[in-house]
Design an enzyme around this catalytic site. Sequence first.
Site, PDB file in Angstrom:
ATOM      1  N   HIS A 136      -4.830  -4.660  -0.294  1.00 42.37           N
ATOM      2  CA  HIS A 136      -4.222  -5.770  -1.005  1.00 42.37           C
ATOM      3  C   HIS A 136      -4.884  -7.386  -0.907  1.00 42.37           C
ATOM      4  O   HIS A 136      -5.288  -7.971  -1.969  1.00 42.37           O
ATOM      5  CB  HIS A 136      -2.716  -6.001  -0.461  1.00 42.37           C
ATOM      6  CG  HIS A 136      -2.113  -6.948  -1.180  1.00 42.37           C
ATOM      7  ND1 HIS A 136      -1.158  -6.729  -2.184  1.00 42.37           N
ATOM      8  CD2 HIS A 136      -1.903  -8.559  -1.066  1.00 42.37           C
ATOM      9  CE1 HIS A 136      -0.461  -7.955  -2.690  1.00 42.37           C
ATOM     10  NE2 HIS A 136      -0.918  -8.944  -2.184  1.00 42.37           N
ATOM     11  N   GLU A 137      -5.130  -7.732   0.331  1.00 41.17           N
ATOM     12  CA  GLU A 137      -5.682  -9.128   0.429  1.00 41.17           C
ATOM     13  C   GLU A 137      -7.257  -9.055   0.058  1.00 41.17           C
ATOM     14  O   GLU A 137      -7.527 -10.191  -0.604  1.00 41.17           O
ATOM     15  CB  GLU A 137      -5.781  -9.686   1.700  1.00 41.17           C
ATOM     16  CG  GLU A 137      -4.306  -9.734   2.265  1.00 41.17           C
ATOM     17  CD  GLU A 137      -3.528 -10.913   1.279  1.00 41.17           C
ATOM     18  OE1 GLU A 137      -3.939 -11.504   0.566  1.00 41.17           O
ATOM     19  OE2 GLU A 137      -2.298 -10.649   1.229  1.00 41.17           O
ATOM     20  N   CYS A 147       0.648  -7.378  -8.726  1.00 40.31           N
ATOM     21  CA  CYS A 147       0.909  -6.213  -9.893  1.00 40.31           C
ATOM     22  C   CYS A 147       2.461  -6.043  -9.844  1.00 40.31           C
ATOM     23  O   CYS A 147       3.109  -5.811  -8.732  1.00 40.31           O
ATOM     24  CB  CYS A 147       0.085  -5.116  -9.480  1.00 40.31           C
ATOM     25  SG  CYS A 147       0.446  -3.557 -10.559  1.00 40.31           S
ATOM     26  N   CYS A 152       1.630   0.200  -6.779  1.00 41.25           N
ATOM     27  CA  CYS A 152       0.284  -0.222  -6.646  1.00 41.25           C
ATOM     28  C   CYS A 152       0.097  -1.151  -5.326  1.00 41.25           C
ATOM     29  O   CYS A 152       1.098  -2.001  -5.141  1.00 41.25           O
ATOM     30  CB  CYS A 152       0.105  -1.214  -7.867  1.00 41.25           C
ATOM     31  SG  CYS A 152      -1.648  -1.880  -7.838  1.00 41.25           S
ATOM     32  N   CYS A 171      -3.529   0.561  -9.018  1.00 41.35           N
ATOM     33  CA  CYS A 171      -2.955   1.423 -10.018  1.00 41.35           C
ATOM     34  C   CYS A 171      -4.265   1.272 -11.014  1.00 41.35           C
ATOM     35  O   CYS A 171      -5.173   0.499 -10.846  1.00 41.35           O
ATOM     36  CB  CYS A 171      -1.862   0.777 -10.755  1.00 41.35           C
ATOM     37  SG  CYS A 171      -1.924  -0.838 -11.370  1.00 41.35           S
ATOM     38  N   CYS A 174      -5.176  -2.329 -12.375  1.00 41.28           N
ATOM     39  CA  CYS A 174      -5.934  -3.235 -11.439  1.00 41.28           C
ATOM     40  C   CYS A 174      -7.168  -2.778 -11.175  1.00 41.28           C
ATOM     41  O   CYS A 174      -8.135  -3.604 -10.964  1.00 41.28           O
ATOM     42  CB  CYS A 174      -4.749  -3.223 -10.126  1.00 41.28           C
ATOM     43  SG  CYS A 174      -3.338  -4.110 -10.299  1.00 41.28           S
TER      44      CYS A 174
END
Length: 183
Positions: A136-137, A147, A152, A171, A174
Amino acid sequence: MKIGLIPLVMKEIEGEILESIRKHLEDFYSQFGFNVEILPETTIKDLFFSYDSTRGQFLGRFFLMKVAEIKGIKRLSAGLGITDADLYEEGMNFIFGLANPYLKSAIISLARLKPTFYGEHDGKLLKERAIKEAMHEIGHAFGLKHCPNPKCVMHFSNSIIDTDYKGKDYCEKCLNTLKRNLR
């Protein structure tokens, strides 16, 4: 091109957790020409000025700046700090992580990802949560936004329940944005 994992240690970060994150990031980001390396541990002694004793937490933005500084010194393409310190940002009770796409830097905190924080005792859960937050980061560091798809990895985690629900992958939308950003 290299993504550096930078352990910013208060007490201890298990090598097994770092290696799990490294492997997952490299398995994914190697398609874009990145390798992922775990850098030597750095103590957070010089970050204690950011500690709020009332909250028992550190202000995350200073950890992010430390990651950006090390990223620059080591000439990394991107830096991901991993800390066992509990982080917050103003207006939030806590943060799992923080990133800045202009600095190509990010930080994740393992403090509230640990199952023991919630009275749970599942060793595999910490690895899964840490991988999700790392993806994520680092996604934010490479320009991805939050998102709306709850599965996701770029979905915003307001609680550990959100983190546990979402997947470890981007996803399709993204992923396409990431491909454009990394071209």
